[in-house]
Design a protein around this motif. Structure first.
Motif, mmCIF file in Angstrom:
data_model
loop_
_atom_site.group_PDB
_atom_site.id
_atom_site.type_symbol
_atom_site.label_atom_id
_atom_site.label_comp_id
_atom_site.label_asym_id
_atom_site.label_seq_id
_atom_site.Cartn_x
_atom_site.Cartn_y
_atom_site.Cartn_z
ATOM 1 N N GLN A 1 32.257 -72.622 -26.039
ATOM 2 C CA GLN A 1 32.737 -72.472 -27.409
ATOM 3 C C GLN A 1 32.146 -73.525 -28.337
ATOM 4 N N GLU A 2 31.989 -74.748 -27.830
ATOM 5 C CA GLU A 2 31.418 -75.799 -28.659
ATOM 6 C C GLU A 2 29.962 -75.497 -28.992
ATOM 7 N N TRP B 1 37.825 -72.053 -17.708
ATOM 8 C CA TRP B 1 37.789 -72.814 -18.963
ATOM 9 C C TRP B 1 37.513 -74.294 -18.774
ATOM 10 N N TYR B 2 37.992 -74.900 -17.701
ATOM 11 C CA TYR B 2 37.978 -76.359 -17.641
ATOM 12 C C TYR B 2 37.308 -76.953 -16.390
ATOM 13 N N HIS C 1 42.850 -72.762 -24.419
ATOM 14 C CA HIS C 1 42.234 -73.048 -25.721
ATOM 15 C C HIS C 1 41.187 -74.126 -25.503
ATOM 16 N N SER C 2 40.315 -74.321 -26.486
ATOM 17 C CA SER C 2 39.374 -75.434 -26.416
ATOM 18 C C SER C 2 40.050 -76.688 -26.958
ATOM 19 N N TYR C 3 40.290 -77.641 -26.070
ATOM 20 C CA TYR C 3 40.904 -78.907 -26.458
ATOM 21 C C TYR C 3 39.882 -80.033 -26.443
ATOM 22 N N TRP C 4 38.613 -79.668 -26.502
ATOM 23 C CA TRP C 4 37.552 -80.667 -26.408
ATOM 24 C C TRP C 4 37.648 -81.642 -27.564
ATOM 25 N N GLU D 1 35.190 -73.670 -22.191
ATOM 26 C CA GLU D 1 35.568 -74.609 -23.244
ATOM 27 C C GLU D 1 34.330 -75.161 -23.935
ATOM 28 N N SER E 1 42.195 -81.385 -20.885
ATOM 29 C CA SER E 1 42.308 -79.984 -21.301
ATOM 30 C C SER E 1 43.249 -79.216 -20.384
#
Length: 536
Positions: A373-374, A263-264, A291-294, A370, A280
């Motif tokens: 997802q964006e 993810w990161y 989770h996506s914390y972007w 991550e 993140s």
């Protein structure tokens, strides 16, 4: 002690960070800065995406060097304390520390904004140096030079944090941009009182400054250098340690160490290592949730507009990136002085500096889940990407056909993807086939880790699909141009590509399901895609 001159509160700001459960000691960066301070006249611009630790690092530098408060308690147990001769610089330097994000609360114009900053700094200087005659109409550079001359070449260490914050404010105009960078340049360029000027933000200073006002800064960003990367992201070893803390702290861990990497991680460095998104990682550990914390800000909308308007064909590149394909890009012209982006590589460069892409070996790519997802969010919600959503429907069909051994449907969907109006019109030969296959299987991203040209057995397989759920099937795809799918299938077997699913000795297999072997042959002359499938 003043608001900008030797502020005392900067020590408390950094101290609060050091006592957090997932704090990572980056004070070795100070040992790299000390020689620059000692030689004097050094100018560093370190720009990174939001939430990559820029402000924490700026606070660390200010807390260590600045005279505003005694920070020996903070640094005595950190790595810098063990570096020979470094601690002699602790709290020994005049510090001007300006966080440009703190001056905009009530400002409605650039003039009001910059006047607020000047007044605060001028008030600090008058209080600290009452014997120096200071004219309120003088530039800040002239005032600091007067103080330096009057006090036996007094020196200052300048830190400009969030230098570009005002660029995303509605009141900030193109004309204001030149005035602001001239203000920063006027305080630093060619000034003998500067021990070191350290500037940080998101936007690269040379691209957004007018003329040569800031060309004295050595710039380090996500596109042009990996120098100092380890101080603005987490290394794999640091994440290992953080995950060990997480397991001790968390009674019911919700994710694995591998999940953090998927993810990161993914910001590749020239030395072969990689960097994790630090914010993140910490949020995932603190909240016990992958989770996506972007963090999206003004620059996100700016980039989105370039993509949706398809400037220089960049929308097609984004589709391929979303499918997992690396894109060749020339980022050498990144530090252009142009304020409007006109070319695809310029846009990809900015996306790299903002952290949306990683750049290595001449290619940009999406670094991790991550960011996937964006990109997916743009594709799924924007009308201009409707054809991409149609592609996902076809992709679901080819994936199911692969499970079912339906060779005809696999070939049919590949032909649709390959011949339709798609980004692949610029591709040819093996690259064209490879790109079409990756797009055709785009729906598999949610169920598989898809690796390309992975070393397996005695060779390199074109694509291997590792299922997230071990009960699902694994998939191996081999491609051949102007050759038969039977030849591709035989290569999979001859080179023992399926061994990859067994894992290393002592590890569990990477699938408990079937292993599906897919051979694809594409003939350029008749443009027919043929497929053969076997299950083992």
């Amino acid at each position: 002690m003043g608001y900008y001159l030797n502020p005392a509160d900067i020590v408390d700001i950094y101290k609060r960070e050091t006592v957090k459960p997932y704090f990572v000691d980056k004070t070795e960066f100070l040992a790299e800065l000390i020689p620059l301070v000692e030689q004097q006249g050094s100018y560093l611009s370190v720009t990174r995406p939001r939430r990559f630790g820029k402000s924490v690092t700026a606070a660390m530098i200010g807390s260590f060097f600045g005279k505003g408060a005694d920070s020996s308690e903070v640094f005595s147990h950190l790595k810098i304390a063990g570096k020979k001769d470094c601690m002699k610089h602790l709290n020994q330097h005049n510090l001007i520390y300006i966080d440009f994000s703190r001056a905009v609360e009530e400002c409605e114009s650039y003039k009001e904004y910059i006047t607020t900053i000047k007044k605060r700094l001028m008030r600090d200087l008058k209080k600290a140096y009452p014997d120096v005659e200071i004219d309120d109409e003088d530039s800040m550079g002239a005032v600091l030079r007067s103080i330096s001359l009057a006090h036996k070449n007094e020196k200052f260490l300048l830190i400009f944090d969030e230098w570009d914050y005002v660029f995303h404010k509605d009141f900030f105009t193109e004309s204001d941009r030149g005035k602001f960078t001239a203000f920063l340049g006027g305080m630093t360029k060619g000034m003998a009182y500067v021990e070191m000027a350290y500037l940080t933000g998101v936007l690269p200073i040379k691209k957004y400054s007018a003329s040569d006002t800031m060309n004295h800064f050595d710039e380090y960003n996500m596109a042009n250098s990996d120098m100092y990367d380890e101080y603005f992201g987490f290394t794999g070893e640091e994440v290992d340690e953080l995950y060990r803390r997480y397991l001790k702290k968390q009674a019911a861990p919700a994710f694995s160490r591998e999940d953090l990497a998927d993810w990161y991680d993914g910001y590749q460095r020239e030395n072969g290592g990689s960097i994790y998104n630090p914010n993140s990682v910490v949020r995932a550990l603190s909240r016990n949730k992958i989770h996506s914390y972007w963090a999206k800000a003004g620059e996100y909308d700016e980039l989105r507009d370039y993509v949706l308007d398809d400037v220089d064909g960049v929308r097609e590149a984004v589709m391929l990136l979303a499918a997992g394909e690396p894109i060749e890009a020339d980022l050498s012209e990144y530090a252009s002085t142009a304020t409007k982006l006109k070319y695809r590589d310029e846009i990809l460069s900015v996306m790299t500096v903002y952290g949306y892409l990683n750049y290595s070996n001449g290619c940009v790519r999406i670094p991790n889940k991550e960011l996937e997802q964006e990109f997916d969010r743009i594709i799924r919600t924007e009308p201009k990407y409707s054809y991409m959503r149609e592609l996902e429907k076809e992709s679901a069909r080819i994936l199911q056909a692969t499970y079912d051994g339906d060779e005809e449907t696999v070939g049919e969907v590949l032909a649709i993807v390959h011949t339709t109006e798609s980004p692949l019109k610029a591709y040819n030969d093996e690259a064209e086939l490879s790109g079409s296959v990756k797009l055709a299987y785009i729906a598999a991203r949610n169920k598989y880790n898809i690796e390309r040209e992975d070393q397996v057995g005695t060779g390199y397989v074109d694509y291997i699909f590792y299922p997230h759920d071990l009960s699902d099937d694994g998939i191996i795809i081999e491609l051949k141009v102007d050759d038969s799918p039977e030849t591709a299938l035989q290569q999979i077997k001859n080179k023992n590509y399926a061994l990859k699913f067994r894992g290393k000795i002592g590890e569990q297999p990477k699938t408990n399901g079937r292993i599906i072997l897919v051979g694809i042959g594409y003939y350029r002359k008749d443009k027919i895609h043929r497929c053969k499938i076997e299950v083992i």
